[in-house]
Enzyme design. Structure first.
Site, PDB file in Angstrom:
ATOM      1  N   GLU A  99     -36.080  45.335 -14.938  1.00  0.00           N
ATOM      2  CA  GLU A  99     -37.319  45.111 -14.202  1.00  0.00           C
ATOM      3  C   GLU A  99     -38.266  44.366 -15.130  1.00  0.00           C
ATOM      4  O   GLU A  99     -38.283  44.616 -16.336  1.00  0.00           O
ATOM      5  CB  GLU A  99     -37.979  46.423 -13.766  1.00  0.00           C
ATOM      6  CG  GLU A  99     -37.209  47.199 -12.720  1.00  0.00           C
ATOM      7  CD  GLU A  99     -36.205  48.166 -13.312  1.00  0.00           C
ATOM      8  OE1 GLU A  99     -35.378  48.701 -12.547  1.00  0.00           O
ATOM      9  OE2 GLU A  99     -36.218  48.388 -14.539  1.00  0.00           O
ATOM     10  N   TYR A 111     -35.283  35.398 -18.817  1.00  0.00           N
ATOM     11  CA  TYR A 111     -34.201  36.050 -18.081  1.00  0.00           C
ATOM     12  C   TYR A 111     -33.493  35.063 -17.159  1.00  0.00           C
ATOM     13  O   TYR A 111     -32.261  35.083 -17.045  1.00  0.00           O
ATOM     14  CB  TYR A 111     -34.730  37.257 -17.308  1.00  0.00           C
ATOM     15  CG  TYR A 111     -35.392  38.292 -18.191  1.00  0.00           C
ATOM     16  CD1 TYR A 111     -34.897  38.593 -19.464  1.00  0.00           C
ATOM     17  CD2 TYR A 111     -36.532  38.962 -17.779  1.00  0.00           C
ATOM     18  CE1 TYR A 111     -35.516  39.527 -20.275  1.00  0.00           C
ATOM     19  CE2 TYR A 111     -37.153  39.902 -18.590  1.00  0.00           C
ATOM     20  CZ  TYR A 111     -36.638  40.178 -19.837  1.00  0.00           C
ATOM     21  OH  TYR A 111     -37.246  41.102 -20.647  1.00  0.00           O
TER      22      TYR A 111
END
Length: 152
Positions: A99, A111
């Site tokens: 998350e 990411y």
């Protein structure tokens, strides 16, 4: 990560997060949680960051990652994530999830560069300001291994 790293981990936590994990939480992860795997990154023998994940069956869930403010922008976060992705794969993980705050655009770009894709939102996930979290997933495959960090 070793127990001797905890004082430095606490410093990185305090400098990185508005609601840092207490040192006791890291102690418990290292000593009691058989699902937990934590790695540090060092510069000149000084811990400058860390990343942890839980491996449950074939899925790795990143619990936290932080780089000391003095070392940000040096590529340590990317190298650390690549290392952790390879570690998870070597332990049997086929997918990894995490998350990230909707406001943390730097982390989101990292990411995505590593192959993570957005798969949902956790409403009001963060307790400090009730900010939403983006859920991201990546398949841990041969491609990620070829671009992995292979140094210290």
């Amino acid at each position: 990560m070793e127990l001797t790293d905890l004082a430095r981990i606490e410093e990185v936590e305090q400098l990185s997060f508005t609601t840092p994990w207490p040192t006791k939480a890291f102690y418990n992860e290292l000593v009691f949680n058989n699902f937990a795997h934590y790695t540090v990154v060092t510069v000149d023998d000084r811990v400058m960051g860390y990343c942890g994940f839980w491996l449950i069956l074939d899925e790795a869930h990143v619990t936290n990652i932080a780089i000391h403010p003095e070392a940000r922008g040096m590529g340590l976060g990317e190298r650390l994530m690549r290392h952790v992705m390879n570690l998870a794969r070597s332990l049997g993980a086929t997918r990894m999830t995490l998350e990230v705050r909707v406001s943390n655009l730097v982390a989101q770009r990292l990411y995505e560069k590593l192959g993570f894709v957005r798969s949902g939102i956790r409403k009001e996930y963060y307790t400090d300001n009730r900010e939403d979290a983006i859920i991201m997933w990546v398949t841990l495959d041969e491609q990620a291994e070829t671009t992995a960090y292979s140094g210290n």
